[in-house]
Motif scaffolding. Structure first.
Motif, PDB file in Angstrom:
ATOM      1  N   ASP A   2      17.473  58.319  35.753  1.00 31.03           N
ATOM      2  CA  ASP A   2      18.433  57.673  36.653  1.00 31.03           C
ATOM      3  C   ASP A   2      18.780  56.283  36.171  1.00 31.03           C
ATOM      4  OD1 ASP A   2      18.079  59.896  38.114  1.00 31.03           O
ATOM      5  OD2 ASP A   2      16.620  59.001  39.498  1.00 31.03           O
ATOM      6  N   ALA A   3      17.767  55.662  35.554  1.00 29.29           N
ATOM      7  CA  ALA A   3      17.917  54.251  35.192  1.00 29.29           C
ATOM      8  C   ALA A   3      19.120  54.022  34.295  1.00 29.29           C
ATOM      9  CB  ALA A   3      16.643  53.765  34.506  1.00 29.29           C
ATOM     10  N   THR A   5      21.885  55.528  34.120  1.00 31.43           N
ATOM     11  CA  THR A   5      23.207  55.686  34.698  1.00 31.43           C
ATOM     12  C   THR A   5      23.486  54.638  35.764  1.00 31.43           C
ATOM     13  OG1 THR A   5      22.233  57.269  36.211  1.00 31.43           O
ATOM     14  CG2 THR A   5      23.321  58.156  34.260  1.00 31.43           C
ATOM     15  N   SER A   6      22.442  53.874  36.158  1.00 28.68           N
ATOM     16  CA  SER A   6      22.683  52.891  37.205  1.00 28.68           C
ATOM     17  C   SER A   6      23.414  51.685  36.628  1.00 28.68           C
ATOM     18  CB  SER A   6      21.358  52.480  37.843  1.00 28.68           C
ATOM     19  OG  SER A   6      21.220  51.093  37.810  1.00 28.68           O
ATOM     20  N   GLU A   7      24.420  51.230  37.386  1.00 30.49           N
ATOM     21  CA  GLU A   7      25.274  50.172  36.860  1.00 30.49           C
ATOM     22  C   GLU A   7      24.526  48.851  36.759  1.00 30.49           C
ATOM     23  OE1 GLU A   7      29.044  48.276  38.746  1.00 30.49           O
ATOM     24  OE2 GLU A   7      29.603  50.191  37.865  1.00 30.49           O
ATOM     25  N   SER A   8      23.608  48.609  37.738  1.00 30.69           N
ATOM     26  CA  SER A   8      22.985  47.283  37.778  1.00 30.69           C
ATOM     27  C   SER A   8      22.089  47.056  36.568  1.00 30.69           C
ATOM     28  CB  SER A   8      22.199  47.100  39.079  1.00 30.69           C
ATOM     29  OG  SER A   8      21.176  48.049  39.155  1.00 30.69           O
ATOM     30  N   ILE A   9      21.426  48.120  36.075  1.00 33.49           N
ATOM     31  CA  ILE A   9      20.539  47.913  34.932  1.00 33.49           C
ATOM     32  C   ILE A   9      21.351  47.517  33.701  1.00 33.49           C
ATOM     33  CG2 ILE A   9      20.465  50.375  34.287  1.00 33.49           C
ATOM     34  CD1 ILE A   9      17.553  48.013  33.937  1.00 33.49           C
ATOM     35  N   TRP A  10      22.540  48.079  33.574  1.00 38.12           N
ATOM     36  CA  TRP A  10      23.390  47.691  32.437  1.00 38.12           C
ATOM     37  C   TRP A  10      23.838  46.248  32.559  1.00 38.12           C
ATOM     38  CZ3 TRP A  10      23.789  50.171  28.020  1.00 38.12           C
ATOM     39  CH2 TRP A  10      23.425  51.530  27.979  1.00 38.12           C
ATOM     40  N   GLU A 235      12.190  50.524  32.988  1.00 30.34           N
ATOM     41  CA  GLU A 235      13.004  51.369  33.868  1.00 30.34           C
ATOM     42  C   GLU A 235      12.879  52.833  33.474  1.00 30.34           C
ATOM     43  OE1 GLU A 235      14.548  50.022  36.367  1.00 30.34           O
ATOM     44  OE2 GLU A 235      14.098  47.965  35.751  1.00 30.34           O
ATOM     45  N   ARG A 238       8.317  55.865  33.785  1.00 37.15           N
ATOM     46  CA  ARG A 238       7.983  55.835  35.207  1.00 37.15           C
ATOM     47  C   ARG A 238       6.639  55.160  35.464  1.00 37.15           C
ATOM     48  NH1 ARG A 238      10.990  58.138  38.764  1.00 37.15           N
ATOM     49  NH2 ARG A 238      12.639  59.497  38.019  1.00 37.15           N
TER      50      ARG A 238
END
Lengths: 289, 290
Positions: A2-3, A5-10, A235, A238
């Motif tokens: 999931d990490a 694809t999450s926008e905030s991590i990018w 991220e 796990r």
């Protein structure tokens, strides 16, 4: 995954790349800073005050914050650069503490309670700035200026005999590094929506330094790769998020014993990695570039 | 005002203990130990554990905390100094920094980030001199600090170990030729330096009645500034520097506001490096500024 694809991590990756590049520019002249989060903090506070209290658009606020922080970096650099090596590193540590104390007691931007109300960071903006910084630093390090930075980083005395004004070069590198980190700080503030003085304390400075050291202090790509890997690692794996900082610390200890020049060196970029190969040239010098 | 001066000296004596720990290691190896603050913090937590969990009397707990912290110092020497490559001057410092992060964050994850209450193990009456008051806790802190400082000066000046340490810090090669056991002396120095930090952690815990995992990064780092203010690698300078900073901090807190106290050692550090680059109490043997 999931990490990924999450926008905030990018966004965090982009911000960390920018800040790490800022530190790389300073480090390339042989000046290790343990207070770069302070420059980030100044950038964050100046830009936030402008967007929230004065209604300046984010881009304009970022530019002004970078210019202001660059000037501040130069002013700090002038007396501080009379000192070298470990003294300078400890002074930058002190700078971080002084900046934190200042923002803690500066009521205009909320003091200890912090300052909020910022918004407007988007992924394209973060990546735009990150790419701009990468291109800029790439161009800079290939220019005469960058060559002078590296020469001073190699050996100040030799650089001076070649006609390079080492003090001026160090102040410029310090100021440029501060300005770039301030851009990252401005984005950070408008991404987090809320900042407080402790965000920009010693431990954050250490983190920034770790990005650069882990990736490799010999080339700018080290800073970029270090920021990307160390941001993603906790991220992706796990259960690691909670022990993230312990992992970072352990990485630092192992790295210093095994490969102090960091993950990639100048050699890595031009030749395949040969494990346990000698990394010195015929006269035994370690050439960072 | 007089009361403030007493408080300042009391605070400063603890700072001296931390700063001397840095100074000992720097004098010997010309390297900075950035994990000293975390060892200081661990000393406090060890003392807390001995008092709370094992119900050990206070003074025995101080000794045990010192021993525990000292062992951590040995571990640090084995992990962060011996195997580390020296061709980047900052490599050992960064390695100790990493070690410190591992220690601090492990404690945060295992015990939580909240400060833990430190029980007062001292049951002595407070002292009064006219208007001045020295609490029993302050007296114990000051007494122990002075005891440790005197013991250290005796050790450095009068014993064979002290001669070895001083010879090593002046010239490693010559000392080795003259029969100083370099590795053993280095390890003992690390033990002493860490044990002093451990005692300081215990005493700070006793004085402010709580101990937080982050105390190493704030208070411990101040020791670094104090070491340079006093003169790099100079033990007497570190002692006097600690007292000076403690005094100025207390006066700042009393007359300007508590928010500014954290700025005192660092502001002073700037002034010292700009005006007296060798440190205020520099000696002839103090190291180069590289």
């Amino acid at each position: 995954m999931d990490a990924l694809t999450s926008e905030s991590i990018w966004m965090v990756v982009g911000i960390n790349i920018i800040v790490a590049l800022g530190l790389y520019v300073t480090v390339s002249t042989g000046q290790f800073s343990l207070g770069h989060a302070a420059f980030m903090g100044i950038g964050a506070y100046v830009s936030s005050a402008m967007t929230v209290k004065m209604g300046v658009p984010l881009i304009g606020a970022m530019v002004i914050a970078a210019l202001f922080t660059g000037l501040f970096g130069a002013l700090f650099g002038l007396p501080a650069l009379r000192t070298k090596g470990i003294y300078l590193t400890i002074l930058t540590l002190g700078l971080g503490e002084l900046v934190r104390v200042f923002f803690s007691s500066f009521e205009y931007t909320g003091g200890v309670a912090g300052f909020g109300g910022m918004s407007g960071t988007t992924l394209p903006l973060v990546f735009g700035v990150a790419v701009f910084c990468i291109v800029f630093v790439y161009w800079l390090m290939r220019s005469l200026f960058g060559q002078a930075f590296l020469a001073v980083g190699q050996d100040e005395l030799v650089a001076e005999t070649l006609g390079i004004n080492a003090t001026a070069i160090k102040v410029i590198a310090f100021s440029l590094g501060a300005a770039i980190s301030a851009l990252g700080g401005a984005l950070y503030a408008h991404f987090m929506f809320f900042i407080e003085p402790t965000h920009f304390s010693y431990s954050h400075s250490v983190l920034i330094l770790l990005f650069v050291i882990f990736g490799g202090i010999e080339t700018m790509w080290g800073a970029v790769i270090g920021a990307v890997i160390l941001t993603f690692l906790p991220e992706v794996v796990r259960g690691l998020a909670e022990w993230r900082l312990v992992l970072y610390g352990a990485v630092m200890v192992v790295l210093m014993a095994v490969r102090a020049e960091g993950l990639i060196s100048k050699r890595t970029l031009t030749r395949p990695i040969i494990p346990f190969a000698k990394k010195t040239d015929p006269i035994g010098r370690n050439w960072p570039i | 005002m007089d009361q403030q001066i007493i408080n300042g000296i009391l605070l400063g004596s603890t700072y001296s203990l931390i700063a001397i720990g840095y100074s000992l290691v720097f004098g010997l190896l010309k390297l900075i130990n950035l994990a000293q603050g975390e060892i200081f913090m661990v000393g406090g937590f060890l003392g807390l554990m001995f008092i709370k969990v094992f119900h050990v009397p206070f003074f025995l707990a101080v000794l045990l905390a010192m021993a525990g912290a000292g062992l951590m110092g040995l571990l640090l020497e084995l992990i962060c100094f011996r195997p580390v490559q020296r061709h980047y001057f900052l490599a050992p410092a960064l390695s100790t920094l990493g070690f410190g992060i591992v220690v601090r964050e492990s404690i945060v994850n295992l015990l939580g980030s909240e400060p833990q209450v430190f029980p007062s193990g001292v049951n002595l009456p407070d002292l009064h001199f006219g208007d001045l008051m020295i609490s029993s806790v302050q007296m114990v802190v000051l007494g122990l600090s002075i005891l440790l400082l005197v013991a250290l000066i005796f050790l450095i000046q009068k014993t064979e170990l002290g001669y070895s340490i001083r010879a090593l810090s002046e010239n490693t090669v010559a000392a080795r030729l003259l029969g100083v056991r370099v590795n053993r002396t280095t390890m003992i120095t690390f033990f002493i330096s860490a044990a002093l930090a451990g005692a300081a952690g215990m005493l700070i815990g006793l004085r402010i009645e709580k101990i937080s995992p982050f105390i190493g990064a704030t208070l411990g780092m101040k020791g670094l500034a104090i070491m340079i203010i006093g003169g790099l690698g100079n033990i007497k300078g570190a002692m006097l520097g600690g007292l000076l900073v403690g005094l100025i901090e207390v006066l700042t807190s009393a007359y300007l506001g508590a928010v500014y106290t954290d700025a005192v050692p660092w502001g002073l550090l700037f002034l010292v490096l700009v005006f007296w680059p060798e440190g205020i109490f520099s000696s002839k043997n103090s190291a180069d500024r590289v």
